[in-house]
Design a protein around this motif. Structure first.
Motif, PDB file in Angstrom:
ATOM      1  N   PHE A   1     -19.102   7.308  -4.902  1.00 30.64           N
ATOM      2  CA  PHE A   1     -19.762   6.334  -4.023  1.00 30.64           C
ATOM      3  C   PHE A   1     -19.813   6.787  -2.567  1.00 30.64           C
ATOM      4  O   PHE A   1     -20.140   5.994  -1.678  1.00 30.64           O
ATOM      5  CB  PHE A   1     -19.051   4.978  -4.125  1.00 30.64           C
ATOM      6  N   ASP A   2     -19.533   8.075  -2.315  1.00 26.74           N
ATOM      7  CA  ASP A   2     -19.565   8.568  -0.935  1.00 26.74           C
ATOM      8  C   ASP A   2     -20.945   8.409  -0.307  1.00 26.74           C
ATOM      9  O   ASP A   2     -21.063   8.151   0.898  1.00 26.74           O
ATOM     10  CB  ASP A   2     -19.142  10.049  -0.887  1.00 26.74           C
ATOM     11  N   ALA A   3     -21.983   8.587  -1.105  1.00 21.49           N
ATOM     12  CA  ALA A   3     -23.348   8.517  -0.554  1.00 21.49           C
ATOM     13  C   ALA A   3     -24.054   7.214  -0.915  1.00 21.49           C
ATOM     14  O   ALA A   3     -25.278   7.105  -0.756  1.00 21.49           O
ATOM     15  CB  ALA A   3     -24.163   9.709  -1.060  1.00 21.49           C
TER      16      ALA A   3
ATOM     17  N   PRO B   1     -15.938   3.122   1.015  1.00 18.21           N
ATOM     18  CA  PRO B   1     -15.012   3.281  -0.116  1.00 18.21           C
ATOM     19  C   PRO B   1     -13.783   2.383  -0.047  1.00 18.21           C
ATOM     20  O   PRO B   1     -13.147   2.107  -1.065  1.00 18.21           O
ATOM     21  CB  PRO B   1     -14.604   4.758  -0.019  1.00 18.21           C
ATOM     22  N   ALA B   2     -13.460   1.905   1.148  1.00 13.33           N
ATOM     23  CA  ALA B   2     -12.318   0.993   1.267  1.00 13.33           C
ATOM     24  C   ALA B   2     -12.549  -0.286   0.460  1.00 13.33           C
ATOM     25  O   ALA B   2     -11.589  -0.977   0.082  1.00 13.33           O
ATOM     26  CB  ALA B   2     -12.075   0.644   2.743  1.00 13.33           C
ATOM     27  N   TYR B   3     -13.818  -0.594   0.191  1.00 14.87           N
ATOM     28  CA  TYR B   3     -14.124  -1.799  -0.587  1.00 14.87           C
ATOM     29  C   TYR B   3     -13.537  -1.695  -2.001  1.00 14.87           C
ATOM     30  O   TYR B   3     -13.086  -2.681  -2.572  1.00 14.87           O
ATOM     31  CB  TYR B   3     -15.649  -1.988  -0.666  1.00 14.87           C
ATOM     32  N   LEU B   4     -13.502  -0.453  -2.537  1.00 19.31           N
ATOM     33  CA  LEU B   4     -12.924  -0.248  -3.870  1.00 19.31           C
ATOM     34  C   LEU B   4     -11.451  -0.619  -3.882  1.00 19.31           C
ATOM     35  O   LEU B   4     -10.961  -1.278  -4.801  1.00 19.31           O
ATOM     36  CB  LEU B   4     -13.108   1.206  -4.303  1.00 19.31           C
ATOM     37  N   ALA B   5     -10.741  -0.183  -2.828  1.00 22.77           N
ATOM     38  CA  ALA B   5      -9.317  -0.511  -2.746  1.00 22.77           C
ATOM     39  C   ALA B   5      -9.118  -2.005  -2.567  1.00 22.77           C
ATOM     40  O   ALA B   5      -8.178  -2.602  -3.117  1.00 22.77           O
ATOM     41  CB  ALA B   5      -8.672   0.260  -1.593  1.00 22.77           C
TER      42      ALA B   5
END
Length: 496
Positions: free
Chosen positions: A81-83, A93-97
């Motif tokens: 999900f980097d791009a 990506p912090a949303y995943l955590a």
């Protein structure tokens, strides 16, 4: 002067589509915390069931990783999900955590999955409804309300059928119970029959009847009598159902069936004429020409009265698509308490596909039709008997016996079918080879040739073969039958 005040219409706020984004987030978090939950839930949903597109992509990524037996955590998902622009808008990506920040979803993950699916179905219903309204309001093109209704029914069925994988998974105990019931039905019918009867004992003995969810292809060259055989089978199954009901046999125990017959080539009255000719023992040609006596007319009237309540329903609409066929069968099922137990289609090549193939590839279209017929058999759990043409390659061979490679236009017909039958009548070809009829003064050779042909014709006249070229449930082989061309009837052959 008083100012007239007109009421200002209230502007209705746009109604939100059914959704629960919080349940989506909680379930995804639970799947990342406990990968066993992920294994349990990945097959119950699809990415399209999520309202939030990013959640759908996260679910798809989880499904991919678990499919490769890889660990699913915010760390392993991050490179995927980097791009992702949508993820960036949600905080990166912090949303995943953040999804795993609360373990509350662990308790209700399965309930959340069910709610996500139910809400997705409601959104799909809203979409079908809006599309239906838009089409009904658009009168710019040719208005065809019946076609719109059939299209809406088809789309509603797709919504109902979506995501049914959980219901199709059966334990071995459930599967064996169904198998034992099938064997018990065969035993109670006196042997040979675990499916719907064809009404011809020699065929029943070879195939065990027409099994639920099976696609059977009945093929033959023109003149072989494939429509006659299909009509005979449809009539026999419907008459057996009628007799079983009169005898008080439960519908589930009957080896007969209510029959839906889709005749894309012949009209309903032509098919009815064939059936009446068979039952009254009057030549179908005589019936059409009106060359019958008062006694024969009385026989005809008696046969018609006896068959008045025959559960054989004929749809002779031409040019049906495979989707419209599905819609019409389902509609018949609803009208007849889900008791339609056999579907006959005469014939496969007269159906059309969805029209999505823009290059007009007929082979692809036939493949779509054969797959659609097999899907119909499985979805409704009824046998489907579809007639098919054979290629002209048969005529160019010395041996006219058909084979699987003769199926016209697509190998997918053979692949999708559970059974492939060929109807073959040698007398048809022998009759076409009649030599010059001898006259007074002809040579003995002409007399001998015609006598030899007459002897051969006498040997094969009225004989027919049903060649079982493919059968998933048993052996292949041939069934010899009797064919009476005057009343277009196939029956068991009395062997001496």
């Amino acid at each position: 002067m008083a100012t007239l005040a007109f009421p200002v219409p209230a502007v209705a706020e746009p109604q939100q589509l059914p959704r629960n984004v919080e349940a989506e987030a909680a379930m995804l978090g639970a799947m990342m915390i406990d990968n066993r939950l992920a294994d349990d839930l990945v097959d119950k949903l699809e990415p399209g069931h999520f309202f939030e597109p990013v959640h759908g992509r996260i679910f798809a990524a989880i499904k991919t990783l678990r499919g490769n037996d890889m660990l699913v955590t915010p760390v392993t998902l991050r490179p995927m999900f980097d791009a992702d622009e949508g993820m960036r808008e949600l905080g990166g990506p912090a949303y995943l955590a953040g999804l795993t920040g609360s373990g509350a979803g662990l308790i209700g993950a399965r309930q959340f999955a069910q709610q996500i699916y139910d809400l997705a179905m409601l959104r799909a219903l809203v979409s079908v409804g809006r599309t239906l309204v838009d089409r009904a309001m658009d009168t710019s093109e040719e208005v065809n309300p019946r076609a719109q209704i059939e299209l809406a029914e088809e789309e509603l069925f797709k919504v109902a059928a979506d995501g049914g994988s959980e219901n199709t998974v059966k334990s071995f105990a459930q599967a064996t119970t169904a198998a034992v019931k099938m064997a018990e039905r065969a035993l109670n019918s006196g042997g040979n029959l675990s499916g719907v009867t064809t009404g011809i004992d020699s065929i029943n003995a070879k195939i065990g009847g027409m099994h639920h969810s099976d696609l059977m292809i009945l093929a033959g060259r023109p003149g072989m009598g494939k429509t006659s055989l299909a009509t005979n089978i449809a009539f026999n199954a419907a008459r057996r159902w009628m007799r079983d009901m009169a005898d008080g046999i439960a519908p589930k125990d009957s080896v007969g069936a209510k029959v839906a017959f889709f005749s894309l080539e012949m009209s309903a009255d032509q098919l009815a004429t064939r059936i009446l000719a068979e039952q009254s023992q009057i030549s179908s040609e005589s019936l059409r020409m009106g060359k019958i006596s008062r006694t024969e007319f009385a026989q005809l009237a008696a046969a018609a009265a006896e068959l008045e309540n025959l559960p054989l329903f004929i749809d002779d609409t031409g040019g049906l698509s495979i989707g419209a066929l599905h819609t019409r069968v389902r509609r018949l099922q609803r009208r007849h308490n889900n008791e339609i137990g056999l579907v006959v289609v005469d014939y496969l090549q007269l159906l059309s596909g969805s029209g999505k193939s823009k290059d007009g590839n007929r082979v692809q279209e036939i493949s779509e039709i054969s797959r659609g017929l097999k899907t119909l058999a499985k979805d409704l759990n009824v046998p489907v008997l579809a007639l098919s043409q054979l290629s002209r390659a048969v005529e160019s061979r010395e041996d006219k016996t058909p084979m699987l490679s003769d199926l016209r236009e697509s190998g997918s017909i053979e692949q999708d079918a559970d059974m492939v039958w060929f109807v073959y009548r040698e007398d048809y070809y022998v009759a076409s080879k009649e030599p010059k009829r001898p006259a007074e003064g002809d040579s003995s050779k002409i007399f001998e040739d015609h006598a030899s042909w007459a002897a051969e014709m006498e040997r094969v006249y009225g004989l027919a073969e049903l060649i079982i070229a493919k059968q998933r449930h048993g052996a292949t082989g041939k069934v010899r039958m009797k064919f009476d061309p005057t009343i277009t009837k196939f029956s068991d052959l009395a062997e001496y």
